[in-house]
Design an enzyme around this catalytic site. Sequence first.
Site, PDB file in Angstrom:
ATOM      1  NE  ARG A  63      57.641  49.279  38.359  1.00 14.91           N
ATOM      2  CZ  ARG A  63      58.321  50.182  39.060  1.00 14.91           C
ATOM      3  NH1 ARG A  63      58.624  51.365  38.508  1.00 14.91           N
ATOM      4  NH2 ARG A  63      58.692  49.922  40.291  1.00 14.91           N
ATOM      5  CG  LEU A  92      61.626  53.720  28.551  1.00 14.47           C
ATOM      6  CD1 LEU A  92      62.723  52.863  27.927  1.00 14.47           C
ATOM      7  CD2 LEU A  92      60.278  53.044  28.410  1.00 14.47           C
ATOM      8  CG  ASP A  93      59.215  53.373  35.471  1.00 16.80           C
ATOM      9  OD1 ASP A  93      58.828  54.546  35.299  1.00 16.80           O
ATOM     10  OD2 ASP A  93      58.462  52.427  35.766  1.00 16.80           O
ATOM     11  CE  LYS A  94      68.701  54.128  39.218  1.00 16.74           C
ATOM     12  NZ  LYS A  94      69.066  54.456  40.628  1.00 16.74           N
TER      13      LYS A  94
END
Length: 330
Positions: free
Chosen positions: A260, A155-157
């Site tokens: 996104r 997962l992205d930060k």
Amino acid sequence: MPDPGELTEDAESALEASQEEVRQAAVPVALHGQRLDKVLAQLVPEFSRSYLQQLIEQGEALIDGRVTTKVSAKVRLGHQLQITLRATPQSQAFVPEAMPINVVYEDEHLRVVHKPAGLVVHPAPGNWRGTLLNGLLALDPKAFEVPRAGIVHRLDKDTSGLMVVARTRQAMDALVAQIAARQVHRQYLALGHKNWTSASPRTIEAAIGRDPTNRLRMAVVDLSHQPGKTAATTFDLRDQGERCCLVQCTLHTGRTHQIRVHMAHLGHPLLGDAVYGGAPLGGMSRQALHAWRLAFEHPITGQRIDLTSALPEDMAQAMQNLGLSYNLSP
């Protein structure tokens, strides 16, 4: 020579930058016939494959005592491999660091954890320490026995939510195969700008690659003219207000920044996602994206695992501020 799991134990105490280390290993049956660089990446997981390729080309690798500079050289069962390693920030990153980890499911084969927003999953330039990988190494000694401490997806930060982590090599290989076959079902909740004007549900099939105008971003690309990979996401509208929409997103592929990018492509960049055209709204200052549901077949027992995670406080508060609601049920 230790088996591949034991090879990672040296990472626990990190090499000094001035040191060199010679490692030797016999090619196991599982790696017979594969490329030298791929085999070394399996046997020395704390170094990147690209860095190992550099070492091979520099003459630091031997097969049965002979220097080999061809990264694609095929190795055979029983070949004796040797490589001289030098410490890099990446190799020094594989050390345990105690941190709170919210475990929502656990057995001898795997864990499912809830990653908070702000936590980097895997060491990388700019974030060599303090990652989820470091925390997993501190939480479970078995994490040293599998590549990347068992991390099979990321997962992205600034994205929160559920992640599955393997505890054994058998479970890891099976989970990677399930993800590649699109048998691991991942659903997210996203807060996007503007009213939703598309059909619902709507599946977007739009390839994703590096943004040709900004290499730090991803973008929808035309594969006939630009490099990239196919990507598909299904969006279901759950609620909307005057300036925003709450959308459930189901991933069919797992490309970098996929939700996104697709949301921005549809004209609904995520709240707080400045990289893709979003802005703070309703109290959200980070990208409003939460991995709320994870469902898959247990890679060993075959049991159906279907887990959900409540919205984090910042997203729940933003929804309240914006007059949005949604009953979290599969």
